[in-house]
Design an enzyme around this catalytic site. Structure first.
Site, PDB file in Angstrom:
ATOM      1  N   SER A 167     102.965  26.369  54.868  1.00  0.00           N
ATOM      2  CA  SER A 167     101.698  25.872  54.473  1.00  0.00           C
ATOM      3  C   SER A 167     100.464  26.973  54.704  1.00  0.00           C
ATOM      4  O   SER A 167     100.624  27.542  55.746  1.00  0.00           O
ATOM      5  CB  SER A 167     101.405  24.376  55.244  1.00  0.00           C
ATOM      6  OG  SER A 167     100.166  23.953  54.968  1.00  0.00           O
ATOM      7  N   TYR A 172     101.121  19.145  63.502  1.00  0.00           N
ATOM      8  CA  TYR A 172     101.731  19.576  62.498  1.00  0.00           C
ATOM      9  C   TYR A 172     101.745  20.940  61.708  1.00  0.00           C
ATOM     10  O   TYR A 172     102.584  21.582  61.706  1.00  0.00           O
ATOM     11  CB  TYR A 172     101.388  18.697  61.104  1.00  0.00           C
ATOM     12  CG  TYR A 172     101.776  19.125  59.692  1.00  0.00           C
ATOM     13  CD1 TYR A 172     100.964  19.694  58.923  1.00  0.00           C
ATOM     14  CD2 TYR A 172     103.084  18.998  59.402  1.00  0.00           C
ATOM     15  CE1 TYR A 172     101.220  20.604  57.924  1.00  0.00           C
ATOM     16  CE2 TYR A 172     103.399  19.569  57.892  1.00  0.00           C
ATOM     17  CZ  TYR A 172     102.461  20.334  57.497  1.00  0.00           C
ATOM     18  OH  TYR A 172     102.961  20.838  56.338  1.00  0.00           O
ATOM     19  N   LYS A 196     104.563  24.544  61.551  1.00  0.00           N
ATOM     20  CA  LYS A 196     104.722  25.425  60.629  1.00  0.00           C
ATOM     21  C   LYS A 196     104.579  26.889  61.007  1.00  0.00           C
ATOM     22  O   LYS A 196     105.367  27.713  60.872  1.00  0.00           O
ATOM     23  CB  LYS A 196     103.805  25.069  59.463  1.00  0.00           C
ATOM     24  CG  LYS A 196     104.045  23.727  58.606  1.00  0.00           C
ATOM     25  CD  LYS A 196     105.410  23.946  58.157  1.00  0.00           C
ATOM     26  CE  LYS A 196     105.723  22.451  57.118  1.00  0.00           C
ATOM     27  NZ  LYS A 196     106.831  22.593  56.513  1.00  0.00           N
TER      28      LYS A 196
HETATM   29  C1  WQD Z   1      91.552  17.802  50.586  1.00  0.00           C
HETATM   30  C2  WQD Z   1      89.837  17.286  50.266  1.00  0.00           C
HETATM   31  C3  WQD Z   1      89.166  16.731  52.580  1.00  0.00           C
HETATM   32  C4  WQD Z   1      91.356  12.793  51.783  1.00  0.00           C
HETATM   33  C5  WQD Z   1      96.247  19.279  54.296  1.00  0.00           C
HETATM   34  C6  WQD Z   1      97.019  19.991  55.588  1.00  0.00           C
HETATM   35  C7  WQD Z   1      97.832  21.004  55.192  1.00  0.00           C
HETATM   36  C8  WQD Z   1      98.598  20.374  53.672  1.00  0.00           C
HETATM   37  C9  WQD Z   1      97.880  19.862  52.590  1.00  0.00           C
HETATM   38  C10 WQD Z   1     100.804  19.932  54.004  1.00  0.00           C
HETATM   39  C11 WQD Z   1      89.277  17.960  51.917  1.00  0.00           C
HETATM   40  C12 WQD Z   1      88.988  15.705  51.251  1.00  0.00           C
HETATM   41  C13 WQD Z   1      90.873  14.040  51.755  1.00  0.00           C
HETATM   42  C14 WQD Z   1      90.204  11.693  51.859  1.00  0.00           C
HETATM   43  C15 WQD Z   1      88.562  13.044  51.423  1.00  0.00           C
HETATM   44  N1  WQD Z   1      99.674  19.736  53.992  1.00  0.00           N
HETATM   45  N2  WQD Z   1      89.567  14.198  51.617  1.00  0.00           N
HETATM   46  N3  WQD Z   1      88.986  12.051  51.527  1.00  0.00           N
HETATM   47  O1  WQD Z   1      93.205  18.993  54.437  1.00  0.00           O
HETATM   48  O2  WQD Z   1      93.144  20.865  52.694  1.00  0.00           O
HETATM   49  O3  WQD Z   1      95.150  20.224  53.780  1.00  0.00           O
HETATM   50  O4  WQD Z   1      97.256  18.784  53.134  1.00  0.00           O
HETATM   51  O5  WQD Z   1     101.519  20.869  54.126  1.00  0.00           O
HETATM   52  O6  WQD Z   1      98.698  21.377  55.752  1.00  0.00           O
HETATM   53  O7  WQD Z   1      96.196  20.297  56.509  1.00  0.00           O
HETATM   54  O8  WQD Z   1      94.356  18.525  52.404  1.00  0.00           O
HETATM   55  O9  WQD Z   1      94.324  16.401  50.794  1.00  0.00           O
HETATM   56  O10 WQD Z   1      93.861  16.179  53.429  1.00  0.00           O
HETATM   57  O11 WQD Z   1      92.043  17.225  51.825  1.00  0.00           O
HETATM   58  O12 WQD Z   1      87.493  13.249  51.279  1.00  0.00           O
HETATM   59  O13 WQD Z   1      90.520  10.330  51.769  1.00  0.00           O
HETATM   60  O14 WQD Z   1      89.821  16.230  50.240  1.00  0.00           O
HETATM   61  O15 WQD Z   1      87.940  16.540  53.589  1.00  0.00           O
HETATM   62  O16 WQD Z   1      88.327  18.559  51.858  1.00  0.00           O
HETATM   63  P1  WQD Z   1      93.740  19.631  53.175  1.00  0.00           P
HETATM   64  P2  WQD Z   1      93.516  17.091  52.159  1.00  0.00           P
END
Ligand code: WQD
Length: 366
Positions: free
Chosen positions: A136, A161, A165
């Site tokens: 990731s 988590y 990785k």
């Molecule tokens: C994306 C954007 C949030 C939810 C994570 C893990 C990474 C991988 C992918 C597994 C950000 C915003 C999110 C919500 C929001 N996972 N958001 N409201 O944080 O880039 O990565 O998922 O492998 O390891 O770290 O993805 O989907 O959580 O967030 O505003 O209810 O959406 O702040 O900008 P992220 P995400």
């Protein structure tokens, strides 16, 4: 994909009933491989594999699955004894909820690391020494975008988590170095033809679903990730989306990420297997990203367009550990794997909506 004996190559897919695993199993079947899935079903359902068979119209002899917790090495050993050595293994199996890992670090370190150690030992004994690992972009921690494979890893990771990785990647790297050592000391069974080859694919933000809408992401409990939360709000399963922060230094103040269609991601695994057939041995890693970023508000609009429904949202406080912008420099995967994203944001949201609208409660409706 025929082996030397003219029979189909068989790929062992750990965690193959999950979101990315089931889409990858589908792509492997359509490419002519046979697939054996091991999955604990703690965050997935065999229903996804039943649907893969339906979508591909493959005979059941081509896709088999066993309920298994990879932490149970004896059970893993028993199952692998039933099969001749696999051509390769793709390892998706692991817990992946960032929030949960903050509350249950020991569960995450034990489950994700012990399962990988067990798998490596059993595969090494069975001389299946070609492994693709589901890593990731989180391993890059707070490295500035655009992120290349040379960007720093392991610094500024904000959750257990993500650290699992990163630790697993280092274990895999050490494992291939020890394999080097065995080969130079002419330990029997380590001649070049059976050297370990490992590819660690660093996913950015997997999103979307198969266009049939029959398989997709079905997380347990309230989704941590943006895309499933968006689609659950659009389908009326959740009230509204809380946007974590509207004051970042980005196009519209909301977080920017590199979203990758899950089928593009699945096809990247096929390319990685082909790449491992070409390299002599060792540890390799590539980013699987689009190279372009979209903000949360842009994703909200894209889901509203795809679903024809409003997605109620409010801007709330920033989420601990989030960065403003994360997106890949995908050029190495294009150069070495011959892989790049082909599906854009509208296709991702269209396909995500096809899944969520047909399965408002995921596989629970099955
Ligand atoms: C994306 C954007 C949030 C939810 C994570 C893990 C990474 C991988 C992918 C597994 C950000 C915003 C999110 C919500 C929001 N996972 N958001 N409201 O944080 O880039 O990565 O998922 O492998 O390891 O770290 O993805 O989907 O959580 O967030 O505003 O209810 O959406 O702040 O900008 P992220 P995400």
């Amino acid at each position: 994909e025929e082996g030397e004996n003219g029979k189909r190559k068989v790929v062992l897919v750990c965690g193959g009933a999950g979101y990315i695993g089931s889409h990858t199993a589908l792509v492997l079947l359509e490419a002519g491989f046979d697939v054996v899935v091991l999955d604990s079903f703690v965050n997935s359902s065999p229903e996804s594999l039943e649907r893969v068979l339906k979508i591909t119209n493959c005979g059941p002899e081509r896709l088999k699955w066993h309920k298994l917790d990879l932490c149970d090495q004896a059970a893993l050993h028993e199952i692998l004894l039933q099969y001749p050595p696999f051509d390769s293994c793709i390892h998706f199996a692991g817990l992946k909820a960032v929030n949960e890992s903050l509350h249950e670090p020991l569960l995450y370190y034990h489950n994700n690391i012990v399962s990988t150690l067990n798998l490596l030992k059993e595969l090494d004994e069975r001389t299946c020494r070609k492994l693709v690992f589901s890593s990731s972009a989180t391993v890059y921690g707070n490295a500035p975008a655009p992120i290349t494979e040379e960007s720093h890893v392991g610094q500024g990771i904000t959750n257990p988590y993500g650290r699992t990785k990163y630790f697993i990647e280092e274990i895999l790297r050490d494992f291939t170095i020890s394999d080097d050592h065995h080969a130079t000391n002419a330990k029997e069974g380590h001649e070049l033809s059976s050297r370990w080859k490992i590819e660690s694919l660093r996913y950015f933000n997997p999103t979307g679903a198969h266009p049939s809408g029959d398989i997709g992401e079905d997380p347990r409990g309230p989704p941590n990730n943006l895309a499933p939360y968006l689609s659950q709000v659009a389908v009326g399963r959740r009230e509204q989306l809380t946007i974590f922060g509207g004051d970042y230094d980005t196009v519209d103040g909301t977080g920017v990420r590199d979203y990758v269609h899950v089928l593009d991601l699945a096809e990247g695994h096929l390319k990685a297997l082909e790449y491992l057939d070409k390299v002599p041995c060792g540890f390799h890693t590539h980013n699987l990203g689009s190279g372009s970023g979209y903000s949360v508000l842009q994703m909200v609009k894209a889901m509203e367009k795809a679903s024809g429904r409003p997605v109620p949202h409010v801007i709330g406080p920033r989420r601990q550990g989030d960065l403003a912008s994360v997106y890949a420099d995908p050029s190495l995967a294009k150069k070495e794997l011959g892989w790049e994203c082909t599906r854009g944001i509208d296709e991702m949201m269209r396909d995500l909506w096809a899944w969520q609208s047909k399965n408002p409660n995921g596989y629970r409706d099955a």
